[in-house]
Enzyme design. Structure first.
Site, PDB file in Angstrom:
ATOM      1  N   SER A 277       0.932  -1.233  -0.051  1.00  0.00           N
ATOM      2  CA  SER A 277       0.043   0.059  -0.046  1.00  0.00           C
ATOM      3  C   SER A 277       0.929   1.368   0.083  1.00  0.00           C
ATOM      4  O   SER A 277       1.726   1.343  -0.896  1.00  0.00           O
ATOM      5  CB  SER A 277      -0.986   0.145   1.289  1.00  0.00           C
ATOM      6  OG  SER A 277      -1.988   0.778   1.085  1.00  0.00           O
ATOM      7  N   LYS A 281       4.199   1.883  -2.295  1.00  0.00           N
ATOM      8  CA  LYS A 281       4.783   3.188  -3.026  1.00  0.00           C
ATOM      9  C   LYS A 281       6.309   3.428  -2.537  1.00  0.00           C
ATOM     10  O   LYS A 281       7.166   3.744  -3.518  1.00  0.00           O
ATOM     11  CB  LYS A 281       3.838   4.310  -2.740  1.00  0.00           C
ATOM     12  CG  LYS A 281       2.411   4.243  -2.843  1.00  0.00           C
ATOM     13  CD  LYS A 281       1.516   5.356  -2.379  1.00  0.00           C
ATOM     14  CE  LYS A 281       0.173   5.383  -2.003  1.00  0.00           C
ATOM     15  NZ  LYS A 281      -0.856   4.512  -2.750  1.00  0.00           N
ATOM     16  N   TRP A 368      -9.632   0.311  -5.687  1.00  0.00           N
ATOM     17  CA  TRP A 368      -9.135   1.658  -5.485  1.00  0.00           C
ATOM     18  C   TRP A 368      -7.766   2.084  -5.897  1.00  0.00           C
ATOM     19  O   TRP A 368      -7.317   2.983  -6.242  1.00  0.00           O
ATOM     20  CB  TRP A 368      -9.507   1.845  -3.943  1.00  0.00           C
ATOM     21  CG  TRP A 368      -8.744   3.015  -3.259  1.00  0.00           C
ATOM     22  CD1 TRP A 368      -7.924   3.081  -2.255  1.00  0.00           C
ATOM     23  CD2 TRP A 368      -9.313   4.345  -3.357  1.00  0.00           C
ATOM     24  NE1 TRP A 368      -7.716   4.498  -1.860  1.00  0.00           N
ATOM     25  CE2 TRP A 368      -8.764   5.242  -2.425  1.00  0.00           C
ATOM     26  CE3 TRP A 368     -10.517   4.818  -3.885  1.00  0.00           C
ATOM     27  CZ2 TRP A 368      -8.977   6.611  -2.296  1.00  0.00           C
ATOM     28  CZ3 TRP A 368     -10.623   5.951  -3.838  1.00  0.00           C
ATOM     29  CH2 TRP A 368     -10.096   7.067  -3.054  1.00  0.00           C
ATOM     30  N   HIS A 418      -7.383  -5.727  -0.728  1.00  0.00           N
ATOM     31  CA  HIS A 418      -6.134  -5.113  -0.397  1.00  0.00           C
ATOM     32  C   HIS A 418      -5.666  -5.571   0.747  1.00  0.00           C
ATOM     33  O   HIS A 418      -6.040  -5.484   2.005  1.00  0.00           O
ATOM     34  CB  HIS A 418      -6.724  -3.574  -0.076  1.00  0.00           C
ATOM     35  CG  HIS A 418      -5.716  -2.672   0.230  1.00  0.00           C
ATOM     36  ND1 HIS A 418      -4.768  -2.354  -0.757  1.00  0.00           N
ATOM     37  CD2 HIS A 418      -5.413  -1.806   1.179  1.00  0.00           C
ATOM     38  CE1 HIS A 418      -3.925  -1.433  -0.548  1.00  0.00           C
ATOM     39  NE2 HIS A 418      -4.333  -1.159   0.827  1.00  0.00           N
TER      40      HIS A 418
HETATM   41  C1  GTR Z   1      -5.588   4.616   1.500  1.00  0.00           C
HETATM   42  C2  GTR Z   1      -4.680   5.464   0.476  1.00  0.00           C
HETATM   43  C3  GTR Z   1      -3.844   4.586  -0.491  1.00  0.00           C
HETATM   44  C4  GTR Z   1      -3.312   3.495   0.104  1.00  0.00           C
HETATM   45  C5  GTR Z   1      -3.668   3.145   1.533  1.00  0.00           C
HETATM   46  C6  GTR Z   1      -2.712   2.569   2.599  1.00  0.00           C
HETATM   47  O1  GTR Z   1      -6.084   5.182   2.169  1.00  0.00           O
HETATM   48  O2  GTR Z   1      -5.778   6.162  -0.333  1.00  0.00           O
HETATM   49  O3  GTR Z   1      -3.312   5.510  -1.404  1.00  0.00           O
HETATM   50  O4  GTR Z   1      -1.862   3.727   0.075  1.00  0.00           O
HETATM   51  O5  GTR Z   1      -4.348   4.225   2.215  1.00  0.00           O
HETATM   52  O6  GTR Z   1      -1.431   2.949   2.715  1.00  0.00           O
HETATM   53  O7  GTR Z   1      -3.173   1.880   3.458  1.00  0.00           O
END
Ligand code: GTR
Length: 440
Positions: A277, A281, A368, A418
């Site tokens: 997540s 990145k 997402w 996710h």
């Molecule tokens: C969300 C965000 C994502 C992702 C995620 C995470 O809220 O929109 O970009 O990085 O968090 O890191 O859990």
């Protein structure tokens, strides 16, 4: 003034007043969240920057030109326009081994804890590494290195892991509550994302640290964490082209690697950096900035990670900049609702890993993060690998669920949501076996 004109002037003043009031009200009201687009037919038409054509239109035809001209140009664009420039390592990186247990996990592992002092002046910020090594064998082993969301004690129920004293981001991760102060209750709450026994059973070390040790994950205008350590006299926040939090976390991963280069148990030429997540990145940016990482894994990294920004599918540049203003550099703000002006897109980030192996993983229900946009980045990075004489991503269409593609670029879209699962780890371990253990 004639009465008619007076009336017109009065109406004009009233209308301007109304407009001003409406504008003021819109500033006070919270911005209404736009519905994310999940409809493939509504993805705008877009042109991607060609990885093998320079900014001034020259085609890159040799490996040397990729290395000397195009790669530095792309890296510079990501630095100045998206993640922000980072400083070099601290002048002196002090480390201290704080515990060693040679019979951890029922004798299967060696557990080590190491503190890295990121500042020469004071004790904080300090990054605490948790390391598990296979107990058998004395040769240095390859390692997986990744930051965690919940503190080192959340990675495994092992009672020997020191409870962190630092501030924790309060959150609810898939039902597991991560408190803002570490307690016994937090032990192992995220362990299903970190299959330690499996990793060491396959002959790898696992190295992890809490990401908030480097920079706490909230917008405080960069007063805490590592940023202020590097301010010029009088500087109070990073310049528009200087590092945000993602670049700081990635910098921290490089500092962990600095330490691993000195640890006799680890083969520093075989360190895979991975993250999930926002930390996915981070892993990609760490791999781009630091070519000592020999393999890079992005797990469900989405917008600002592996997903193409221009598709505007799921999370968008506008939304990520608004909700997480501290993640990217100031210059990135200008690209919200303006993606076509970006001189880069995320396939170029994947391409920056070349010739090293890179794995991009998505999940079917994680719309997402735009699984297709993540796949397309991996695919459009392939021409760079081809130029370097390597197989990039095999095939020319997105695979179905749970059908991994593996060349020097790997990709899968796992069924489910996710998360980081055993399925993901099995793929990463196979990928690492193939690329880091070849020639053994
Ligand atoms: C969300 C965000 C994502 C992702 C995620 C995470 O809220 O929109 O970009 O990085 O968090 O890191 O859990």
């Amino acid at each position: 003034m004639r009465p008619g004109n007076l009336m017109k002037a009065g109406i004009g003043i009233c209308a301007s007043l109304m407009l001003m009031l409406a504008a003021a009200a819109s500033l006070l009201l919270p911005t209404r969240e736009r519905e994310p687009n999940y409809d493939e037919t509504k993805v705008p038409a877009y042109d991607l920057p060609d990885p093998l054509v320079t900014e001034d239109g020259r085609r890159v035809k040799t490996a040397g030109d990729w290395r000397e001209i195009r790669r530095p140009e792309i890296l510079e664009l990501f630095r100045s326009q998206m993640y922000g420039r980072r400083p070099g390592p601290p002048r002196e990186l002090r480390s201290r081994v704080t515990s060693v247990e040679t019979r951890a996990l029922g004798g299967k592992a060696v557990r080590k804890e190491v503190s890295l002092y990121l500042s020469p002046k004071q004790d904080l910020p300090r990054m605490d590494l948790l390391i598990y090594l296979p107990a058998s064998g004395s040769d240095p082993v390859p390692a997986f290195l990744g930051l965690n969301f919940g503190g080192n004690h959340s990675v495994h129920p092992d009672p020997g892991i020191t409870l962190p004293k630092s501030w924790m981001r309060p959150s609810r991760v898939e039902g597991a509550v991560v408190e803002n102060r570490a307690t016994e209750k937090g032990r192992g709450t995220l362990s299903r994302r970190w299959p330690v026994e499996k990793i060491i059973g396959r002959g790898y070390a696992l190295v992890t640290a809490y990401y908030g040790d480097i920079d706490p994950d909230y917008d405080d205008e960069f007063r805490n964490g590592v940023h202020p350590l590097f301010y010029r006299p009088g500087q109070t926040r990073p310049d528009a082209d200087e590092w945000g939090s993602i670049a700081a976390w990635a910098w921290g991963l490089s500092r962990a690697l600095d330490y691993l280069e000195t640890d006799p148990g680890i083969d520093p030429a075989k360190v895979a950096v991975l993250g999930h997540s926002r930390l996915g990145k981070t892993a990609l940016w760490a791999g781009a900035e630091d070519e000592r990482f020999s393999l890079v894994i992005s797990n469900n990294s989405g917008c600002g990670g592996a997903a193409l920004s221009r598709r505007r599918f799921g999370e968008t540049v506008e939304r990520i900049n608004r909700v997480f203003p501290h993640w990217f550099c100031g210059n990135f703000k200008q690209y919200g609702d303006n993606e076509e002006r970006l001189p880069i897109d995320q396939h170029l980030l994947v391409a920056l890993m070349a010739p090293r192996p890179v794995y991009v993983a998505s999940a079917v229900e994680d719309r997402w993060a735009d699984p297709k946009g993540e796949y397309l980045s991996a695919r459009h990075a392939s021409p760079v690998y081809a130029l370097l004489g390597l197989p990039g991503l095999p095939g020319d269409s997105m695979p179905g669920a749970n059908q991994p593609l593996t060349g020097t670029i790997g990709y899968h879209v796992r069924s489910g949501r996710h998360d980081v699962t055993g399925y993901d780890w099995d793929r990463y371990l196979d990928f690492a076996d193939r690329h880091l253990r070849k020639g053994r």
